[in-house]
Write a protein that holds these residues in place. Structure first.
Motif, PDB file in Angstrom:
ATOM      1  N   GLN A 197       0.824  -1.213   0.000  1.00 39.23           N
ATOM      2  CA  GLN A 197       0.000   0.000   0.000  1.00 39.23           C
ATOM      3  C   GLN A 197       0.859   1.264   0.000  1.00 39.23           C
ATOM      4  O   GLN A 197       0.488   2.267  -0.603  1.00 39.23           O
ATOM      5  CB  GLN A 197      -0.937  -0.016   1.220  1.00 39.23           C
ATOM      6  N   ARG A 198       2.000   1.207   0.639  1.00 41.04           N
ATOM      7  CA  ARG A 198       2.876   2.379   0.730  1.00 41.04           C
ATOM      8  C   ARG A 198       3.422   2.767  -0.646  1.00 41.04           C
ATOM      9  O   ARG A 198       3.464   3.943  -0.997  1.00 41.04           O
ATOM     10  CB  ARG A 198       4.013   2.064   1.696  1.00 41.04           C
ATOM     11  N   LYS A 199       3.830   1.791  -1.439  1.00 43.19           N
ATOM     12  CA  LYS A 199       4.342   2.089  -2.780  1.00 43.19           C
ATOM     13  C   LYS A 199       3.235   2.567  -3.714  1.00 43.19           C
ATOM     14  O   LYS A 199       3.450   3.449  -4.541  1.00 43.19           O
ATOM     15  CB  LYS A 199       5.037   0.859  -3.364  1.00 43.19           C
ATOM     16  N   LYS A 200       2.047   1.995  -3.562  1.00 44.22           N
ATOM     17  CA  LYS A 200       0.920   2.438  -4.386  1.00 44.22           C
ATOM     18  C   LYS A 200       0.579   3.895  -4.103  1.00 44.22           C
ATOM     19  O   LYS A 200       0.337   4.679  -5.031  1.00 44.22           O
ATOM     20  CB  LYS A 200      -0.306   1.565  -4.123  1.00 44.22           C
ATOM     21  N   SER A 201       0.564   4.269  -2.837  1.00 48.74           N
ATOM     22  CA  SER A 201       0.250   5.663  -2.500  1.00 48.74           C
ATOM     23  C   SER A 201       1.355   6.594  -2.991  1.00 48.74           C
ATOM     24  O   SER A 201       1.081   7.727  -3.381  1.00 48.74           O
ATOM     25  CB  SER A 201       0.033   5.811  -0.994  1.00 48.74           C
ATOM     26  N   GLY A 202       2.607   6.137  -2.998  1.00 49.44           N
ATOM     27  CA  GLY A 202       3.697   6.945  -3.528  1.00 49.44           C
ATOM     28  C   GLY A 202       3.561   7.191  -5.016  1.00 49.44           C
ATOM     29  O   GLY A 202       3.782   8.305  -5.497  1.00 49.44           O
ATOM     30  N   ILE A 203       3.174   6.159  -5.746  1.00 52.15           N
ATOM     31  CA  ILE A 203       2.969   6.311  -7.193  1.00 52.15           C
ATOM     32  C   ILE A 203       1.792   7.229  -7.474  1.00 52.15           C
ATOM     33  O   ILE A 203       1.837   8.064  -8.384  1.00 52.15           O
ATOM     34  CB  ILE A 203       2.794   4.928  -7.847  1.00 52.15           C
ATOM     35  N   ILE A 204       0.742   7.126  -6.693  1.00 47.48           N
ATOM     36  CA  ILE A 204      -0.417   8.015  -6.860  1.00 47.48           C
ATOM     37  C   ILE A 204      -0.030   9.463  -6.582  1.00 47.48           C
ATOM     38  O   ILE A 204      -0.453  10.374  -7.298  1.00 47.48           O
ATOM     39  CB  ILE A 204      -1.578   7.547  -5.966  1.00 47.48           C
ATOM     40  N   LEU A 205       0.807   9.706  -5.571  1.00 47.59           N
ATOM     41  CA  LEU A 205       1.257  11.064  -5.286  1.00 47.59           C
ATOM     42  C   LEU A 205       2.095  11.631  -6.426  1.00 47.59           C
ATOM     43  O   LEU A 205       1.972  12.814  -6.770  1.00 47.59           O
ATOM     44  CB  LEU A 205       2.059  11.093  -3.987  1.00 47.59           C
ATOM     45  N   ILE A 206       2.926  10.804  -7.040  1.00 41.62           N
ATOM     46  CA  ILE A 206       3.726  11.260  -8.180  1.00 41.62           C
ATOM     47  C   ILE A 206       2.824  11.603  -9.358  1.00 41.62           C
ATOM     48  O   ILE A 206       3.009  12.623 -10.032  1.00 41.62           O
ATOM     49  CB  ILE A 206       4.776  10.198  -8.558  1.00 41.62           C
ATOM     50  N   ILE A 207       1.825  10.787  -9.618  1.00 34.93           N
ATOM     51  CA  ILE A 207       0.893  11.050 -10.729  1.00 34.93           C
ATOM     52  C   ILE A 207       0.104  12.331 -10.475  1.00 34.93           C
ATOM     53  O   ILE A 207      -0.085  13.153 -11.380  1.00 34.93           O
ATOM     54  CB  ILE A 207      -0.032   9.842 -10.944  1.00 34.93           C
ATOM     55  N   ILE A 208      -0.352  12.530  -9.247  1.00 31.58           N
ATOM     56  CA  ILE A 208      -1.074  13.764  -8.906  1.00 31.58           C
ATOM     57  C   ILE A 208      -0.142  14.961  -9.058  1.00 31.58           C
ATOM     58  O   ILE A 208      -0.555  16.026  -9.536  1.00 31.58           O
ATOM     59  CB  ILE A 208      -1.650  13.673  -7.481  1.00 31.58           C
ATOM     60  N   GLY A 209       1.128  14.797  -8.681  1.00 34.16           N
ATOM     61  CA  GLY A 209       2.099  15.876  -8.835  1.00 34.16           C
ATOM     62  C   GLY A 209       2.318  16.261 -10.291  1.00 34.16           C
ATOM     63  O   GLY A 209       2.540  17.428 -10.593  1.00 34.16           O
ATOM     64  N   VAL A 210       2.248  15.313 -11.199  1.00 31.43           N
ATOM     65  CA  VAL A 210       2.388  15.610 -12.626  1.00 31.43           C
ATOM     66  C   VAL A 210       1.120  16.281 -13.159  1.00 31.43           C
ATOM     67  O   VAL A 210       1.179  17.248 -13.929  1.00 31.43           O
ATOM     68  CB  VAL A 210       2.689  14.324 -13.428  1.00 31.43           C
ATOM     69  N   CYS A 211      -0.032  15.796 -12.728  1.00 33.98           N
ATOM     70  CA  CYS A 211      -1.300  16.303 -13.258  1.00 33.98           C
ATOM     71  C   CYS A 211      -1.685  17.675 -12.707  1.00 33.98           C
ATOM     72  O   CYS A 211      -2.409  18.415 -13.371  1.00 33.98           O
ATOM     73  CB  CYS A 211      -2.419  15.310 -12.969  1.00 33.98           C
TER      74      CYS A 211
END
Length: 112
Positions: free
Chosen positions: A3-17
């Motif tokens: 779950q920790r890595k998934k939330s990290g990837i989601i934060l990176i995607i939100i940061g790009v968008c």
């Protein structure tokens, strides 16, 4: 993948968008100016400039009637939100996302 890595990837995607969603509302870009000038001048316009002023208020030279002027609250509202504020949020989300993906979680069995 935990779950920790998934939330990290989601934060990176939100940061790009995040700044990409703000780009259609940005104004102030000029082809004739350099990168730094455009970086400081572009933003999302909140309110329109007064006609004829060009965004700059005239300089007051007569200080005798300065105490008679009333406070104008419309001058306190900014004219635009700079795009660099959105880029700061992007960098913060990138950093937090990368840290969540790369740094292993320390549990009680892993020591300090």
């Amino acid at each position: 993948m935990d779950q920790r890595k998934k939330s990290g990837i989601i934060l990176i995607i939100i940061g790009v968008c995040f700044p990409l969603l703000a780009l259609p509302f940005v104004s102030g870009y000029s082809k004739d100016k350099g990168i730094i000038d455009n970086f400081y001048k572009i933003g999302i316009q909140i309110r329109a400039d007064k006609e004829g002023t060009g965004g700059n208020e005239p300089m007051v030279t007569d200080l005798s009637n300065l105490h008679t002027k009333k406070l104008n609250f419309s001058k306190l509202i900014p004219k635009r939100i700079p795009l660099r504020f959105f880029l700061v949020v992007t960098l913060i989300l990138f950093y937090v996302g990368i840290v969540r993906v790369t740094v292993p979680r320390r549990g009680p069995d892993q020591g300090i």
